[in-house]
Motif scaffolding. Structure first.
Motif, PDB file in Angstrom:
ATOM      1  N   UNK A 267       0.834  -1.205   0.000  1.00  0.00           N
ATOM      2  CA  UNK A 267       0.000   0.000   0.000  1.00  0.00           C
ATOM      3  C   UNK A 267       0.868   1.254   0.000  1.00  0.00           C
ATOM      4  N   UNK A 268       1.923   1.227   0.800  1.00  0.00           N
ATOM      5  CA  UNK A 268       2.836   2.376   0.865  1.00  0.00           C
ATOM      6  C   UNK A 268       3.524   2.608  -0.480  1.00  0.00           C
ATOM      7  N   UNK A 269       3.841   1.513  -1.170  1.00  0.00           N
ATOM      8  CA  UNK A 269       4.522   1.616  -2.463  1.00  0.00           C
ATOM      9  C   UNK A 269       3.553   1.900  -3.611  1.00  0.00           C
ATOM     10  N   UNK A 270       2.259   1.957  -3.283  1.00  0.00           N
ATOM     11  CA  UNK A 270       1.223   2.228  -4.287  1.00  0.00           C
ATOM     12  C   UNK A 270       1.245   1.207  -5.430  1.00  0.00           C
ATOM     13  N   UNK A 271       1.376  -0.066  -5.049  1.00  0.00           N
ATOM     14  CA  UNK A 271       1.288  -1.145  -6.039  1.00  0.00           C
ATOM     15  C   UNK A 271      -0.127  -1.151  -6.618  1.00  0.00           C
ATOM     16  N   UNK A 272      -0.275  -1.269  -7.934  1.00  0.00           N
ATOM     17  CA  UNK A 272      -1.603  -1.153  -8.562  1.00  0.00           C
ATOM     18  C   UNK A 272      -2.637  -2.147  -8.039  1.00  0.00           C
ATOM     19  N   UNK A 273      -2.223  -3.404  -7.836  1.00  0.00           N
ATOM     20  CA  UNK A 273      -3.166  -4.438  -7.400  1.00  0.00           C
ATOM     21  C   UNK A 273      -2.534  -5.233  -6.256  1.00  0.00           C
ATOM     22  N   UNK A 274      -3.285  -5.378  -5.160  1.00  0.00           N
ATOM     23  CA  UNK A 274      -2.833  -6.169  -4.015  1.00  0.00           C
ATOM     24  C   UNK A 274      -3.907  -7.206  -3.719  1.00  0.00           C
ATOM     25  N   UNK A 275      -3.503  -8.473  -3.658  1.00  0.00           N
ATOM     26  CA  UNK A 275      -4.441  -9.550  -3.352  1.00  0.00           C
ATOM     27  C   UNK A 275      -3.826 -10.467  -2.299  1.00  0.00           C
ATOM     28  N   UNK A 276      -4.670 -11.287  -1.702  1.00  0.00           N
ATOM     29  CA  UNK A 276      -4.199 -12.234  -0.689  1.00  0.00           C
ATOM     30  C   UNK A 276      -4.918 -13.558  -0.872  1.00  0.00           C
ATOM     31  N   UNK A 277      -4.232 -14.649  -0.550  1.00  0.00           N
ATOM     32  CA  UNK A 277      -4.901 -15.944  -0.434  1.00  0.00           C
ATOM     33  C   UNK A 277      -5.050 -16.276   1.038  1.00  0.00           C
ATOM     34  N   UNK A 278      -6.283 -16.524   1.451  1.00  0.00           N
ATOM     35  CA  UNK A 278      -6.573 -16.928   2.830  1.00  0.00           C
ATOM     36  C   UNK A 278      -6.531 -18.447   2.876  1.00  0.00           C
ATOM     37  N   UNK A 279      -5.564 -18.985   3.627  1.00  0.00           N
ATOM     38  CA  UNK A 279      -5.275 -20.413   3.579  1.00  0.00           C
ATOM     39  C   UNK A 279      -5.937 -21.228   4.682  1.00  0.00           C
ATOM     40  N   UNK A 280      -6.585 -20.584   5.642  1.00  0.00           N
ATOM     41  CA  UNK A 280      -7.140 -21.344   6.757  1.00  0.00           C
ATOM     42  C   UNK A 280      -8.299 -20.581   7.378  1.00  0.00           C
ATOM     43  N   UNK A 281      -8.915 -21.201   8.373  1.00  0.00           N
ATOM     44  CA  UNK A 281      -9.990 -20.539   9.118  1.00  0.00           C
ATOM     45  C   UNK A 281      -9.613 -20.427  10.584  1.00  0.00           C
ATOM     46  N   UNK A 282      -8.319 -20.480  10.855  1.00  0.00           N
ATOM     47  CA  UNK A 282      -7.842 -20.371  12.227  1.00  0.00           C
ATOM     48  C   UNK A 282      -8.034 -18.963  12.766  1.00  0.00           C
ATOM     49  N   UNK A 283      -8.423 -18.869  14.029  1.00  0.00           N
ATOM     50  CA  UNK A 283      -8.380 -17.584  14.713  1.00  0.00           C
ATOM     51  C   UNK A 283      -6.926 -17.274  15.022  1.00  0.00           C
ATOM     52  N   UNK A 284      -6.464 -16.090  14.640  1.00  0.00           N
ATOM     53  CA  UNK A 284      -5.060 -15.734  14.809  1.00  0.00           C
ATOM     54  C   UNK A 284      -4.810 -14.975  16.109  1.00  0.00           C
ATOM     55  N   UNK A 285      -5.801 -14.971  16.998  1.00  0.00           N
ATOM     56  CA  UNK A 285      -5.690 -14.179  18.210  1.00  0.00           C
ATOM     57  C   UNK A 285      -6.374 -12.839  18.001  1.00  0.00           C
ATOM     58  N   UNK A 286      -6.813 -12.230  19.077  1.00  0.00           N
ATOM     59  CA  UNK A 286      -7.642 -11.029  18.987  1.00  0.00           C
ATOM     60  C   UNK A 286      -6.969  -9.909  18.201  1.00  0.00           C
ATOM     61  N   UNK A 287      -5.722  -9.575  18.585  1.00  0.00           N
ATOM     62  CA  UNK A 287      -5.091  -8.429  17.934  1.00  0.00           C
ATOM     63  C   UNK A 287      -4.700  -8.741  16.499  1.00  0.00           C
ATOM     64  N   UNK A 288      -4.269  -9.991  16.243  1.00  0.00           N
ATOM     65  CA  UNK A 288      -3.933 -10.368  14.868  1.00  0.00           C
ATOM     66  C   UNK A 288      -5.176 -10.382  13.986  1.00  0.00           C
ATOM     67  N   UNK A 289      -6.280 -10.899  14.525  1.00  0.00           N
ATOM     68  CA  UNK A 289      -7.528 -10.897  13.764  1.00  0.00           C
ATOM     69  C   UNK A 289      -7.916  -9.477  13.372  1.00  0.00           C
ATOM     70  N   UNK A 290      -7.794  -8.572  14.328  1.00  0.00           N
ATOM     71  CA  UNK A 290      -8.174  -7.178  14.087  1.00  0.00           C
ATOM     72  C   UNK A 290      -7.270  -6.539  13.039  1.00  0.00           C
ATOM     73  N   UNK A 291      -5.950  -6.711  13.201  1.00  0.00           N
ATOM     74  CA  UNK A 291      -5.001  -6.110  12.264  1.00  0.00           C
ATOM     75  C   UNK A 291      -5.133  -6.725  10.871  1.00  0.00           C
ATOM     76  N   UNK A 292      -5.245  -8.063  10.834  1.00  0.00           N
ATOM     77  CA  UNK A 292      -5.384  -8.735   9.544  1.00  0.00           C
ATOM     78  C   UNK A 292      -6.647  -8.329   8.821  1.00  0.00           C
ATOM     79  N   UNK A 293      -7.746  -8.229   9.581  1.00  0.00           N
ATOM     80  CA  UNK A 293      -9.028  -7.842   8.995  1.00  0.00           C
ATOM     81  C   UNK A 293      -8.957  -6.433   8.410  1.00  0.00           C
TER      82      UNK A 293
END
Length: 357
Positions: free
Chosen positions: A101-127
Motif C-alpha cells: 500500500x505504501x509503495x502504491x502497487x496497482x493491485x494487491x491480493x491475498x490468499x486466505x489459507x485457513x480458518x484459524x483464529x489468529x488471536x484477537x489483535x492479529x484478527x483485528x489487524x489482519x481484517x
C-alpha cells in the motif's frame, strides 16, 4: 509480461507454501514474471524454491516490533514496480500488505489459507489490512464463509479457488488396498496442535483388533510429545514416526486408511494426495474437508476430538474392506477432476489478468 511478487513470512512446511511453490513453478512464464519476498528467517523448505529456480528476496525481519520492515519492503517494491503483489498468511498480509500500500502497487491480493483464529489483535489487524486489498482468494467455501461472516470482508471481494495438487505425482490408476493382514493406518502433515494427531494416537489405543500399524508422516513442534504419548500408552511398537520428509509419496504405499484428525483446516491437501493414491479417507468435518469428502459416500467424517467415533470408523473399515475400497475409488475419481493443480494455476492466471484490465 506482467510482474507478480508474492510476499510470505517464512517458507515453512504447510499448504500455503505448497501452493506458492506450485504457483511459481507452473505459471505461464511467457505471461508472468514471478518472484517471492520472504520476510523472516528460519525457512526450512527454501531449498525447494531454489531448486525450482524461483527468485527469492530475503528481508530478515528482526522481531515482531521491527516496524522498519514496512519501509524496506516498500522501497524494494518501488524499485521493482510489480503489477500485482500477492500476499500469504498473516505476516505476508499485514507487513507485506502495508508495504505494498505504501509503495502504491496497482493491485494487491491475498490468499486466505485457513480458518484459524489468529488471536484477537492479529484478527483485528489482519481484517483491517485485508479489507484494503482488491481481492481475497479463499481456498474453500468454508474459508470464504469465514472471511465474509467473521472478518466482514465484502462478498464481492472474495473468490474461491480451491487448492490442488500435481495429480501425476500421486495418482495410482489401479490402487490395491487392504491386501495386508493388518489394518494399515497413516496420517500426513505438520505435527502441530491444530492437526490433532494426538487424538488419532489415543484412538488407536482402543482398537479391539491388535493387528494394526500407524505411520505418522511429517515433522513439527509436537514430534517429541507425540512419540512420548505413544510410549506412555504402550503402543509405540505399533507406530512409526518418519520425521520431516521432502517427498511424502513413498509413504502412501505403507498404509490403506488415511486419517486427518485436524481440529482446524482450510481445505486439507493431504486428503487430496491420499485419495489420488487410492487410500480410504477418515477425517474431521472441519473447514473445507466436507467439500472434498461426502460422509458415508466417499469416506467417513467425525467431529474433532471425538475419539469414540474415530474408533468406530476404524473398526468399520476393518470389517467392511470391500465397501471401503469402493468408496475410496469414488473419491479418487472426484478428486482427479476437481483438484488438479494445473486447473488451479489457470484460475489464478485468469484472475491476475482480469484484475489488471
Amino acid at each position: 509480461m506482467k510482474k507478480i511478487i508474492h510476499i510470505i513470512g517464512r517458507l515453512n512446511y504447510g499448504g500455503a507454501e505448497k501452493l506458492l511453490l506450485d504457483l511459481c513453478r507452473k505459471i505461464d512464464k511467457e505471461k508472468f514474471e514471478v518472484s517471492v519476498i520472504v520476510l523472516q528467517d528460519e525457512n526450512p523448505i527454501v531449498a525447494a524454491f531454489e531448486d525450482a529456480g524461483v527468485k527469492l528476496k530475503f528481508f530478515h525481519k528482526k522481531n515482531k516490533f521491527d516496524l522498519g520492515i514496512i519501509k524496506r519492503v516498500a522501497n524494494y517494491l518501488v524499485q521493482e514496480k510489480p503489477d500485482i503483489v500477492h500476499t500469504h498468511l498473516f505476516a505476508g498480509d499485514f507487513w507485506g500488505g502495508r508495504a505494498a500500500l505504501r509503495a502504491k502497487v496497482p493491485v494487491i491480493i491475498s490468499t486466505k489459507h485457513d480458518v484459524l483464529s489468529e488471536g484477537c489483535w492479529r484478527n483485528c489487524l489482519g481484517r483491517r489490512i485485508r479489507r484494503r486489498f482488491q481481492k481475497i482468494i479463499a481456498i474453500s467455501k468454508a474459508t470464504q464463509e469465514h472471511l465474509i461472516k467473521v472478518e466482514k470482508v465484502p462478498y464481492q471481494k472474495v473468490q474461491v479457488i480451491y487448492n490442488g495438487v500435481d495429480v501425476n505425482k500421486f495418482y495410482v490408476a489401479e490402487p490395491q488396498i487392504f491386501k495386508r493382514n493388518y489394518l494399515a493406518i497413516g496420517t500426513v502433515g505438520r505435527l502441530s496442535k491444530e492437526k490433532g494427531q494426538k487424538h488419532l494416537i489415543r484412538a488407536c489405543r482402543f482398537l479391539r483388533n491388535r493387528e494394526w500399524k500407524l505411520v505418522v508422516v511429517g515433522g513439527g513442534p509436537l514430534e517429541k510429545e507425540l512419540a512420548a504419548q505413544a510410549r506412555f500408552l504402550g503402543i509405540d511398537e505399533h507406530i512409526k514416526f518418519t520425521g520431516f520428509v521432502n517427498d511424502v509419496r513413498p509413504f502412501y504405499d505403507e498404509f490403506d486408511v488415511f486419517v486427518l484428525p485436524s481440529v482446524s483446516e482450510g481445505l486439507g491437501l493431504s486428503i487430496i494426495e491420499a485419495s489420488l493414491a487410492g487410500k480410504f479417507i477418515i477425517a474431521t468435518d472441519v473447514g473445507g474437508i466436507p467439500e472434498i469428502v461426502t460422509n458415508n459416500e466417499t469416506g467417513l467424517l467425525f467431529r474433532p476430538k471425538n475419539i469414540e467415533v474415530l474408533v468406530q470408523h476404524l473398526e468399520w473399515v476393518n470389517n467392511n474392506k470391500r465397501e471401503a475400497a469402493r468408496m475410496a475409488l469414488n473419491l479418487q475419481r472426484e478428486v482427479l477432476e476437481k483438484f488438479d493443480i494445473n486447473k488451479v494455476i489457470k484460475q489464478y492466471e485468469e484472475l491476475y489478468l482480469s484484475l489488471l484490465k
